[in-house]
Design a protein around this motif. Sequence first.
Motif, PDB file in Angstrom:
ATOM      1  N   GLU A  38      28.736  53.981  34.791  1.00 28.39           N
ATOM      2  CA  GLU A  38      29.192  53.414  36.057  1.00 28.39           C
ATOM      3  C   GLU A  38      27.992  53.218  36.968  1.00 28.39           C
ATOM      4  O   GLU A  38      27.083  54.050  36.992  1.00 28.39           O
ATOM      5  N   ALA A  45      31.836  54.263  47.873  1.00 22.29           N
ATOM      6  CA  ALA A  45      32.205  55.292  46.887  1.00 22.29           C
ATOM      7  C   ALA A  45      30.978  56.058  46.392  1.00 22.29           C
ATOM      8  O   ALA A  45      31.112  56.983  45.598  1.00 22.29           O
ATOM      9  N   GLN A 158      37.270  48.860  37.093  1.00 21.46           N
ATOM     10  CA  GLN A 158      36.908  49.571  38.307  1.00 21.46           C
ATOM     11  C   GLN A 158      36.464  50.975  37.920  1.00 21.46           C
ATOM     12  O   GLN A 158      36.779  51.454  36.845  1.00 21.46           O
ATOM     13  N   ARG A 159      35.734  51.631  38.836  1.00 23.16           N
ATOM     14  CA  ARG A 159      35.229  52.965  38.563  1.00 23.16           C
ATOM     15  C   ARG A 159      36.358  53.994  38.658  1.00 23.16           C
ATOM     16  O   ARG A 159      37.356  53.771  39.332  1.00 23.16           O
ATOM     17  N   ILE A 162      37.445  57.518  42.120  1.00 21.43           N
ATOM     18  CA  ILE A 162      37.000  57.239  43.481  1.00 21.43           C
ATOM     19  C   ILE A 162      38.178  56.698  44.287  1.00 21.43           C
ATOM     20  O   ILE A 162      39.163  56.243  43.714  1.00 21.43           O
ATOM     21  N   LYS A 163      38.084  56.765  45.615  1.00 17.72           N
ATOM     22  CA  LYS A 163      39.167  56.170  46.400  1.00 17.72           C
ATOM     23  C   LYS A 163      38.706  54.996  47.241  1.00 17.72           C
ATOM     24  O   LYS A 163      39.526  54.204  47.693  1.00 17.72           O
ATOM     25  N   ASP A 164      37.410  54.861  47.418  1.00 15.01           N
ATOM     26  CA  ASP A 164      36.894  53.710  48.173  1.00 15.01           C
ATOM     27  C   ASP A 164      36.298  52.672  47.218  1.00 15.01           C
ATOM     28  O   ASP A 164      35.969  52.986  46.081  1.00 15.01           O
ATOM     29  N   LYS A 166      37.437  50.241  45.540  1.00 18.11           N
ATOM     30  CA  LYS A 166      38.112  50.088  44.239  1.00 18.11           C
ATOM     31  C   LYS A 166      38.076  48.661  43.708  1.00 18.11           C
ATOM     32  O   LYS A 166      38.376  48.424  42.541  1.00 18.11           O
ATOM     33  N   GLN A 167      37.722  47.717  44.572  1.00 18.17           N
ATOM     34  CA  GLN A 167      37.685  46.331  44.106  1.00 18.17           C
ATOM     35  C   GLN A 167      36.466  46.050  43.231  1.00 18.17           C
ATOM     36  O   GLN A 167      36.449  45.082  42.477  1.00 18.17           O
ATOM     37  N   GLU A 169      34.170  46.223  40.166  1.00 20.50           N
ATOM     38  CA  GLU A 169      34.302  46.563  38.734  1.00 20.50           C
ATOM     39  C   GLU A 169      32.932  46.939  38.198  1.00 20.50           C
ATOM     40  O   GLU A 169      32.260  46.151  37.525  1.00 20.50           O
TER      41      GLU A 169
END
Length: 183
Positions: A38, A45, A158-159, A162-164, A166-167, A169
């Motif tokens: 990643e 993130a 997407q990674r 994480i929560k931020d 997310k768009q 890839e």
Amino acid sequence: MKPLPQSFFARSTVDVAKDLLGKVLVVNGQEARIVETEAYGKDPASHAFTKTQRSALMYDTYGRVYVYLIYGMYHCINFTTEKVGEPGAVLIRAVEPLNNIDKLKERRKTDQIMNLCSGPGKLCQALGIDKKHNGLKLGKEVKVYDDGHQVIKIGRSQRIGIKDAKQLEWRFFVEGNEFVSKA
DNA sequence: CCAACGATGGTCT
DNA sequence: GACCATCGTTGGC
């Protein structure tokens, strides 16, 4: 085998993340093929979204090992990227074990091959990676080399975890490889 | 099968 | 004092 040169890492983090797939990681005398990575840059993130004591390595270096402790009990290994002053690192999320399988089983306390290195915390535990490796220049105790192995197809998503952001890839993996942490 | 949850401690505000 | 770039276990279906 000759380790990848420092210049390999002084490039775009996303490019390095893709190019690391199929390469061989060597640490503690153990060899493992990288099958999932990643990219983390200066995005929400990433540890490097703000420069702190911990993330300074991502800003100030490339071609070094960045190891951090997560959830109080697992380590994750990254390689720093981009030119000095520009933050970046590639997280190694899964590897395919190539030797010393018994030693890996012992460290992981399991006999299931598929469960040895299929996740960032798992592979650090299996290969004996911890914070004593943090900051090391790649090429000695920890190194990565190209054995000529060809990756047929690179998957992308997407990674994970994480929560931020997310768009984005920025997760890459060897399509079809059974050692990848998750399809 | 799979969703939910707890362990556990360094890092940052 | 809150928050994790995780993992193994648990308990429900």
